[in-house]
Design an enzyme around this catalytic site. Structure first.
Site, PDB file in Angstrom:
ATOM      1  N   CYS A 120       0.794  -1.228   0.000  1.00  0.00           N
ATOM      2  CA  CYS A 120       0.000   0.000   0.000  1.00  0.00           C
ATOM      3  C   CYS A 120       0.831   1.286   0.000  1.00  0.00           C
ATOM      4  O   CYS A 120       0.352   2.338  -0.433  1.00  0.00           O
ATOM      5  CB  CYS A 120      -0.940  -0.010   1.195  1.00  0.00           C
ATOM      6  SG  CYS A 120      -1.847  -1.568   1.360  1.00  0.00           S
ATOM      7  N   HIS A 269      -4.050   6.588   0.797  1.00  0.00           N
ATOM      8  CA  HIS A 269      -4.343   5.221   0.383  1.00  0.00           C
ATOM      9  C   HIS A 269      -5.805   4.920   0.704  1.00  0.00           C
ATOM     10  O   HIS A 269      -6.296   5.244   1.794  1.00  0.00           O
ATOM     11  CB  HIS A 269      -3.422   4.246   1.116  1.00  0.00           C
ATOM     12  CG  HIS A 269      -3.855   2.818   1.032  1.00  0.00           C
ATOM     13  ND1 HIS A 269      -4.126   2.197  -0.172  1.00  0.00           N
ATOM     14  CD2 HIS A 269      -4.098   1.890   2.002  1.00  0.00           C
ATOM     15  CE1 HIS A 269      -4.496   0.952   0.073  1.00  0.00           C
ATOM     16  NE2 HIS A 269      -4.490   0.738   1.367  1.00  0.00           N
ATOM     17  N   ASN A 299     -10.180  -1.198  -2.498  1.00  0.00           N
ATOM     18  CA  ASN A 299      -8.785  -1.052  -2.092  1.00  0.00           C
ATOM     19  C   ASN A 299      -7.909  -1.707  -3.159  1.00  0.00           C
ATOM     20  O   ASN A 299      -7.891  -2.926  -3.288  1.00  0.00           O
ATOM     21  CB  ASN A 299      -8.590  -1.720  -0.729  1.00  0.00           C
ATOM     22  CG  ASN A 299      -7.179  -1.598  -0.191  1.00  0.00           C
ATOM     23  OD1 ASN A 299      -6.229  -1.391  -0.938  1.00  0.00           O
ATOM     24  ND2 ASN A 299      -7.030  -1.740   1.110  1.00  0.00           N
TER      25      ASN A 299
END
Length: 352
Positions: A120, A269, A299
């Protein structure tokens, strides 16, 4: 704390590619009842995601994004001196996917090409690496490619992760120009928390076997996954994020002598809407300054920051803007950057 500073380097264009297949999370009910699904979707804020087909890899998404960027910006491919590919879902164990992409994109054999394996935080880490190279004499243009096919990593029978992750790829062109001024990065890692987000098997520490591929019930709630599926300790990840990320943002802001009130956009993020909402509230950031794309794409790991820029900030970065980028997750690894953009081309999203 690792702070990096760069001068006169910046992003001149970004393009993104996502799969054509849209997953409606409200209808993702093969293994769960509709009431539980509704609760999960409302809590995470992820309504839709994009999944690749069985023949498409993260490199294919990046290739499509790069070709779109080259076409839109009329880029001379012979001027690309550096290609960095960020992913934890590469085409092969070897060779490096970046080298394959160098050939597919018809870039010169003089192009520096290598992979970075980070989750991430990967886009911000990758950006810092490219900025570092671009500070050297002789390099003209660099291409940062970032792609993930996380739909292949997590079990659709594990409610802890089944509704979170999607696929995407981006291409960013990075060049030298005095208009960009100073940029600042803070890069961090804590391997003592490696088990918070992890795939236990399939690597060289714990190689694939019949047993590691076997799906098993892993808890009292009936969640099912194999040792080669990713898992996440959501509560501990959340606690990590709320403890470390605001502190890191403030530390970089102080180091850079940039008041957070003058930042035009905070691009976080896209983990889940609850977590990002908490960060936004804790940092006293208005909704207008914190673009969100998670409802549409889920995500997408390291891709989520640049995908949010393409999805939500198109036509908003022509004039000079100051952005704060912050990625955090698997590792644990986290990275924050304060960068300037000006006349940044953002292509329409391509579907593959």
């Amino acid at each position: 704390m690792a702070f990096l500073e760069f001068q006169n380097i910046g992003i001149t264009g970004i393009a993104a590619a996502v799969p054509k297949t849209v997953i409606n999370n409200y209808e993702y009910t093969a293994h769960f009842n509709k009431e539980d699904v509704k609760e999960i979707v409302e809590k995470t804020g992820i309504e839709e995601r994009r999944f690749v087909d069985e023949h498409t890899c993260s490199s294919d998404l990046c290739f499509a994004a790069a070709e779109k960027l080259f076409s839109d910006m009329e880029i001379d491919k012979s001027e690309i001196d550096l290609l960095v590919f960020v992913s934890q879902t590469p085409d092969y164990r070897m060779p490096a996917t970046a080298v394959i992409l160098q050939h597919k994109l018809d870039l010169p054999s003089t192009t520096i090409a290598f992979d970075l394996s980070l989750g991430c935080s990967g886009f911000v880490y990758g950006l810092s690496v490219v900025y570092s190279f671009m500070q050297q004499n002789g390099l003209r243009k660099a291409l940062l490619l970032d792609g993930e096919t996380r739909s292949r990593v997590y079990s659709p029978k594990d409610r802890k992760t089944a509704f979170l992750f999607g696929d995407g790829g981006i291409a960013a062109l990075i060049e030298k120009d005095k208009k960009f001024g100073d940029s600042f990065f803070s890069l961090n890692s804590d391997g003592s928390r490696e088990s918070l987000i992890k795939i236990n098997a399939g690597g060289y520490r714990n190689p694939s076997s019949v047993d590691t591929l076997k799906e098993k019930v892993i808890d009292e709630y009936g969640n099912i996954r194999s040792e080669e599926h990713g898992y996440m300790n959501g509560a501990d990840v959340f606690n990590f994020v709320i403890r470390e990320i605001p502190k890191n943002i403030k530390a970089l802001s102080s180091h850079a002598k940039v008041d957070l009130s003058v930042i035009d956009y905070f691009v976080f993020h896209q983990a889940n809407s609850y977590m990002n909402g908490y960060l936004q509230k804790k940092m006293k950031i208005t909704a207008a300054k914190a673009p969100i794309s998670i409802a549409k794409f889920g995500n997408t790991s390291s891709v989520s920051i640049p995908l949010t820029i393409v999805s939500e900030l198109q036509n908003k970065l022509q004039e000079r803007k100051q952005l704060l980028l912050c990625g955090f997750g698997v590792g644990m690894s986290w990275a924050t950057a304060i960068i300037n953009t000006e006349d940044c081309h953002i292509s329409d999203i391509t579907e593959v």
